[in-house]
Scaffold this motif. Structure first.
Motif, PDB file in Angstrom:
ATOM      1  N   SER A  64       0.833  -1.201   0.000  1.00  0.00           N
ATOM      2  CA  SER A  64       0.000   0.000   0.000  1.00  0.00           C
ATOM      3  C   SER A  64       0.865   1.247   0.000  1.00  0.00           C
ATOM      4  O   SER A  64       2.064   1.194   0.292  1.00  0.00           O
ATOM      5  CB  SER A  64      -0.930  -0.018   1.214  1.00  0.00           C
ATOM      6  OG  SER A  64      -1.868  -1.075   1.111  1.00  0.00           O
ATOM      7  N   LYS A  65       0.246   2.399  -0.314  1.00  0.00           N
ATOM      8  CA  LYS A  65       1.016   3.619  -0.534  1.00  0.00           C
ATOM      9  C   LYS A  65       0.579   4.739   0.419  1.00  0.00           C
ATOM     10  O   LYS A  65      -0.609   4.921   0.694  1.00  0.00           O
ATOM     11  CB  LYS A  65       0.836   4.107  -1.973  1.00  0.00           C
ATOM     12  CG  LYS A  65       1.513   3.218  -3.024  1.00  0.00           C
ATOM     13  CD  LYS A  65       3.026   3.268  -2.901  1.00  0.00           C
ATOM     14  CE  LYS A  65       3.704   2.455  -4.002  1.00  0.00           C
ATOM     15  NZ  LYS A  65       5.180   2.491  -3.866  1.00  0.00           N
ATOM     16  N   LEU A  66       1.589   5.491   0.864  1.00  0.00           N
ATOM     17  CA  LEU A  66       1.375   6.690   1.674  1.00  0.00           C
ATOM     18  C   LEU A  66       1.951   7.875   0.908  1.00  0.00           C
ATOM     19  O   LEU A  66       3.141   7.891   0.565  1.00  0.00           O
ATOM     20  CB  LEU A  66       2.069   6.539   3.030  1.00  0.00           C
ATOM     21  CG  LEU A  66       2.065   7.748   3.964  1.00  0.00           C
ATOM     22  CD1 LEU A  66       0.647   8.141   4.338  1.00  0.00           C
ATOM     23  CD2 LEU A  66       2.893   7.450   5.218  1.00  0.00           C
ATOM     24  N   TYR A  67       1.086   8.867   0.631  1.00  0.00           N
ATOM     25  CA  TYR A  67       1.501  10.040  -0.123  1.00  0.00           C
ATOM     26  C   TYR A  67       1.345  11.291   0.748  1.00  0.00           C
ATOM     27  O   TYR A  67       0.277  11.529   1.312  1.00  0.00           O
ATOM     28  CB  TYR A  67       0.652  10.218  -1.384  1.00  0.00           C
ATOM     29  CG  TYR A  67       0.706   9.061  -2.361  1.00  0.00           C
ATOM     30  CD1 TYR A  67       1.762   8.938  -3.256  1.00  0.00           C
ATOM     31  CD2 TYR A  67      -0.307   8.108  -2.404  1.00  0.00           C
ATOM     32  CE1 TYR A  67       1.809   7.890  -4.170  1.00  0.00           C
ATOM     33  CE2 TYR A  67      -0.265   7.056  -3.308  1.00  0.00           C
ATOM     34  CZ  TYR A  67       0.786   6.952  -4.191  1.00  0.00           C
ATOM     35  OH  TYR A  67       0.839   5.914  -5.087  1.00  0.00           O
ATOM     36  N   ARG A  68       2.415  12.076   0.820  1.00  0.00           N
ATOM     37  CA  ARG A  68       2.375  13.346   1.550  1.00  0.00           C
ATOM     38  C   ARG A  68       2.053  14.484   0.586  1.00  0.00           C
ATOM     39  O   ARG A  68       2.597  14.557  -0.522  1.00  0.00           O
ATOM     40  CB  ARG A  68       3.720  13.618   2.226  1.00  0.00           C
ATOM     41  CG  ARG A  68       3.721  14.896   3.100  1.00  0.00           C
ATOM     42  CD  ARG A  68       5.113  15.175   3.644  1.00  0.00           C
ATOM     43  NE  ARG A  68       6.039  15.490   2.552  1.00  0.00           N
ATOM     44  CZ  ARG A  68       7.276  15.022   2.486  1.00  0.00           C
ATOM     45  NH1 ARG A  68       7.727  14.188   3.408  1.00  0.00           N
ATOM     46  NH2 ARG A  68       8.068  15.358   1.477  1.00  0.00           N
ATOM     47  N   ASN A  69       1.177  15.375   1.039  1.00  0.00           N
ATOM     48  CA  ASN A  69       0.773  16.529   0.245  1.00  0.00           C
ATOM     49  C   ASN A  69       1.750  17.673   0.485  1.00  0.00           C
ATOM     50  O   ASN A  69       1.907  18.148   1.607  1.00  0.00           O
ATOM     51  CB  ASN A  69      -0.643  16.950   0.654  1.00  0.00           C
ATOM     52  CG  ASN A  69      -1.229  18.031  -0.227  1.00  0.00           C
ATOM     53  OD1 ASN A  69      -0.530  18.718  -0.948  1.00  0.00           O
ATOM     54  ND2 ASN A  69      -2.542  18.198  -0.141  1.00  0.00           N
ATOM     55  N   ASP A  70       2.411  18.127  -0.571  1.00  0.00           N
ATOM     56  CA  ASP A  70       3.303  19.288  -0.512  1.00  0.00           C
ATOM     57  C   ASP A  70       2.744  20.367  -1.430  1.00  0.00           C
ATOM     58  O   ASP A  70       3.113  20.469  -2.601  1.00  0.00           O
ATOM     59  CB  ASP A  70       4.731  18.919  -0.945  1.00  0.00           C
ATOM     60  CG  ASP A  70       5.460  18.088   0.089  1.00  0.00           C
ATOM     61  OD1 ASP A  70       5.014  18.062   1.253  1.00  0.00           O
ATOM     62  OD2 ASP A  70       6.473  17.456  -0.256  1.00  0.00           O
ATOM     63  N   GLY A  71       1.804  21.147  -0.906  1.00  0.00           N
ATOM     64  CA  GLY A  71       1.231  22.233  -1.696  1.00  0.00           C
ATOM     65  C   GLY A  71       0.413  21.762  -2.876  1.00  0.00           C
ATOM     66  O   GLY A  71       0.369  22.433  -3.907  1.00  0.00           O
ATOM     67  N   GLY A  72      -0.271  20.628  -2.717  1.00  0.00           N
ATOM     68  CA  GLY A  72      -1.090  20.097  -3.800  1.00  0.00           C
ATOM     69  C   GLY A  72      -0.362  19.121  -4.700  1.00  0.00           C
ATOM     70  O   GLY A  72      -0.954  18.569  -5.624  1.00  0.00           O
ATOM     71  N   ILE A  73       0.908  18.908  -4.444  1.00  0.00           N
ATOM     72  CA  ILE A  73       1.716  17.922  -5.155  1.00  0.00           C
ATOM     73  C   ILE A  73       1.994  16.783  -4.178  1.00  0.00           C
ATOM     74  O   ILE A  73       2.412  17.020  -3.040  1.00  0.00           O
ATOM     75  CB  ILE A  73       3.049  18.518  -5.646  1.00  0.00           C
ATOM     76  CG1 ILE A  73       2.801  19.806  -6.438  1.00  0.00           C
ATOM     77  CG2 ILE A  73       3.805  17.502  -6.477  1.00  0.00           C
ATOM     78  CD1 ILE A  73       1.975  19.636  -7.688  1.00  0.00           C
ATOM     79  N   PHE A  74       1.778  15.536  -4.619  1.00  0.00           N
ATOM     80  CA  PHE A  74       1.894  14.394  -3.723  1.00  0.00           C
ATOM     81  C   PHE A  74       3.213  13.653  -3.931  1.00  0.00           C
ATOM     82  O   PHE A  74       3.608  13.372  -5.065  1.00  0.00           O
ATOM     83  CB  PHE A  74       0.712  13.444  -3.915  1.00  0.00           C
ATOM     84  CG  PHE A  74      -0.575  14.011  -3.357  1.00  0.00           C
ATOM     85  CD1 PHE A  74      -0.994  13.686  -2.069  1.00  0.00           C
ATOM     86  CD2 PHE A  74      -1.338  14.885  -4.103  1.00  0.00           C
ATOM     87  CE1 PHE A  74      -2.152  14.213  -1.546  1.00  0.00           C
ATOM     88  CE2 PHE A  74      -2.509  15.427  -3.594  1.00  0.00           C
ATOM     89  CZ  PHE A  74      -2.912  15.088  -2.302  1.00  0.00           C
ATOM     90  N   VAL A  75       3.856  13.355  -2.799  1.00  0.00           N
ATOM     91  CA  VAL A  75       5.150  12.684  -2.796  1.00  0.00           C
ATOM     92  C   VAL A  75       4.980  11.327  -2.123  1.00  0.00           C
ATOM     93  O   VAL A  75       4.372  11.220  -1.053  1.00  0.00           O
ATOM     94  CB  VAL A  75       6.193  13.522  -2.031  1.00  0.00           C
ATOM     95  CG1 VAL A  75       7.536  12.810  -2.009  1.00  0.00           C
ATOM     96  CG2 VAL A  75       6.316  14.918  -2.645  1.00  0.00           C
ATOM     97  N   ASP A  76       5.493  10.285  -2.733  1.00  0.00           N
ATOM     98  CA  ASP A  76       5.434   8.936  -2.167  1.00  0.00           C
ATOM     99  C   ASP A  76       6.436   8.833  -1.022  1.00  0.00           C
ATOM    100  O   ASP A  76       7.646   8.854  -1.235  1.00  0.00           O
ATOM    101  CB  ASP A  76       5.753   7.907  -3.258  1.00  0.00           C
ATOM    102  CG  ASP A  76       5.649   6.469  -2.761  1.00  0.00           C
ATOM    103  OD1 ASP A  76       5.431   6.262  -1.552  1.00  0.00           O
ATOM    104  OD2 ASP A  76       5.800   5.555  -3.586  1.00  0.00           O
TER     105      ASP A  76
END
Length: 600
Positions: free
Chosen positions: A235-247
């Motif tokens: 499964s994946k966890l994505y962090r939101n950086d100003g509307g851009i998602f980083v895995d």
């Protein structure tokens, strides 16, 4: 005769080791309340679609496990207020047939009512329907969302770019939801029309068998991160950086094995969101991942949910909810081939099986939701049935005590043009109650109350995804100290109000801006009038001369008013600006204070 004491002890001992069976609290009550369709229901969503104050039901239907079978109708069931539901699907949704895997509600166009998104499987187009305000929907998919064939198991609404509208995330498989595909992120233009911005906002990666996607502020920065649950694990966890998602999966999300769904809730009461995964653990058991507060998780399953309360069975979904009104979150789990289960929280996040609380019904539950459906102040349970058996959706009414615990607002803050102190301020807050869902808890109202000193005004805060709410305090246009607070009222009428916070807009009065004699935030002819009135009333300037001593000669007299008038009427402003506190004319109020300590 001598045996009786020993016999008594033996009986007491045997009773003490018997498993605890508790009085039934959630009673299966479907007959006469839920219409029977025997359709393959993958998900159920709860929302007040017609604006009458009670909660209605919507089921995503369509037959076929790994290959397409029969298209079925999305069902919309309208509540009469006492948890008796009538099927009004065709009248309110039209001929909405497909391979529905998920239905979600959100206000896409900012008109105050709830619109409907449908995730469809088996290389179908996805659906978006617009509410007319009374609970009647029009299918506007062709003009509002990207139209191409894909297989989706789940979708979620969330304001990912903090612009005040709801964007859309869809999971994407291959020829079915069990294949591999790239998750989709579609961005709202503010009026409910979506552009596919997947390529610019998400990592380019294929994931296998995505079953679930859920937004939530996982790192405490008041924006929406994303957790995707995959049946194939990884499964994946994505962090939101100003509307851009980083895995950020690696090092932050423990490994999983066979996830069908994730639920987010504050299990241990420390203010952040923990993770409960259905079938995510070893041997198709549940998994519990504890948040460290910054969005990094530790697998604590063996500590908080021992195997004695965590059987190896085919579970599909879970929800956090406070089943006993003690202020912490318990967990209810649905499964295939057996009854649903209730896990009680001991107050610090440790869960134990609570037998006998629900009617024992062996069926094929794929989804479970909680809400107060009959309006008596406690949380009822609804399940969606599919995959096997008779496909009979279920309603369990709660006979427990009514909710008496107010909502929680663990985090809130204002954002705006902090450098200049000007303009409106966005206020974002995490607002929680006694249950969870993809759309958070259900509230009567969540309002932002703000004041510049003459009573509080009220602005509704809009739901922005999961438990995130957003409101805007307008620019008061003059110098002011703005005080604000947030008030949340849950469905049972319990109220929580935050402490008050304040911030400065513009300047705070004449002591901070030379020449602004009437303290209205500007310098004009009215300041000359105010200066004359001040002087002829005997004013001396007091401890702070900056506002009145316009020519900066250390005295307050008629010469200051003349100096101001000359400046105001000087063509082109050819004389030096007397309002710069002796520094750069762009100096802000703080700099002026530093230059004139007598005014601090």
């Amino acid at each position: 005769m001598k045996l009786f004491p020993f016999l008594t002890l033996a009986v007491v001992a045997s009773i003490s080791y018997m498993p605890k069976i508790h009085a039934q609290q959630f009673v299966e009550s479907s007959t006469g309340r839920l219409p029977i369709f025997n359709e393959y229901s993958s998900q159920v969503a709860i929302a007040d679609v017609d604006g009458d104050g009670d909660l209605d039901l919507c089921f995503a239907n369509g037959r076929g496990f790994s290959s397409a079978s029969l298209q079925e109708r999305v069902r919309l069931l309208i509540n009469d207020g006492s948890a008796t539901f009538s099927d009004e699907s065709q009248a309110r949704l039209g001929n909405l047939l497909g391979y529905g895997r998920d239905v979600e509600f959100g206000d896409i166009d900012g008109d105050g009512d709830l619109d409907l998104a449908v995730a469809n499987d088996f290389l179908s187009t996805q659906k978006l329907l617009v509410n007319d305000g009374t609970g009647f929907f029009t299918d506007e998919s062709a003009t509002r969302i990207p139209q191409f064939a894909m297989s989706s198991a789940h979708c979620s609404f969330g304001d990912v770019d903090d612009d005040g509208d709801l964007d859309l995330w869809f999971t994407r498989g291959g020829s079915s939801r069990f294949g591999s595909g790239q998750a989709q992120l579609w961005i709202n233009d503010g009026a409910g029309f979506y552009t596919n911005e997947t390529d610019s906002r998400l990592p380019a990666q294929l994931v296998s068998e995505p079953m679930d996607c859920i937004f939530g502020d996982l790192d405490g920065d008041l924006d929406l991160d994303m957790l995707e649950g995959h049946r194939a694990g990884n499964s994946k966890l994505y962090r939101n950086d100003g509307g851009i998602f980083v895995d950020i999966t690696a090092g932050n999300l423990p490994g999983d094995s066979n996830t069908y769904s994730y639920d987010l809730g504050d299990l241990d009461g420390d203010g952040d969101l923990d993770v409960f995964g259905a079938n995510s653990g070893i041997g198709s058991r549940e998994a519990v991942f504890q948040n460290n507060g910054t969005g990094s998780f530790t697998n604590v399953t063996s500590t908080v949910l021992p195997n004695s309360s965590n059987p190896n069975v085919d579970d599909n979904d879970s929800k956090f909810f406070d089943s006993d009104n003690d202020g912490d979150l318990d967990v209810v789990i649905c499964r295939i081939g057996g009854p649903e289960r209730l896990l009680r929280n001991n107050g610090n996040g440790t869960l134990s099986l609570f037998n006998g609380a629900l009617s024992s019904v062996s069926d094929s539950s794929l989804d479970i939701e909680v809400a107060d459906l009959d309006g008596d102040g406690d949380l009822d349970i609804i399940t969606a049935q599919g995959e096997s058996g008779a496909f009979r959706n279920r309603l369990y009414l709660n006979s427990g005590v009514a909710d008496s615990i107010p909502p929680k607002i663990p985090l809130w803050d204002e954002l705006g043009d902090v450098d200049t102190g000007q303009g409106p301020r966005r206020v974002r807050a995490l607002v929680r109650d006694d249950m969870t869902s993809d759309t958070g808890a259900f509230f009567q109202s969540v309002n932002l109350e703000w004041s510049t000193g003459s009573g509080f005004e009220i602005t509704e805060m809009k739901w922005g995804g999961h438990d995130l709410y957003r409101g805007v305090i307008p620019d008061p246009t003059t110098a002011a100290i703005v005080t604000y607070r947030i008030r949340a009222v849950d469905k049972a009428g319990n109220v929580f109000v935050t402490t008050e916070r304040s911030y400065q807009v513009g300047t705070s009065g004449p002591q901070f801006r030379r020449g602004d004699m009437n303290a209205d935030g500007s310098r004009d002819i009215s300041d000359a009038v105010a200066g004359l009135s001040y002087l002829f009333s005997g004013g001396s300037g007091g401890d702070c001369l900056d506002a009145i001593d316009v020519n900066d000669d250390g005295a307050t007299n008629i010469a200051d008013v003349v100096f101001l008038l000359v400046y105001l009427f000087q063509s082109g402003g050819s004389i030096p600006d007397p309002f710069d506190c002796g520094l750069d004319p762009t100096s802000d109020a703080v700099t002026c204070e530093a230059a004139h300590p007598s005014c601090l």
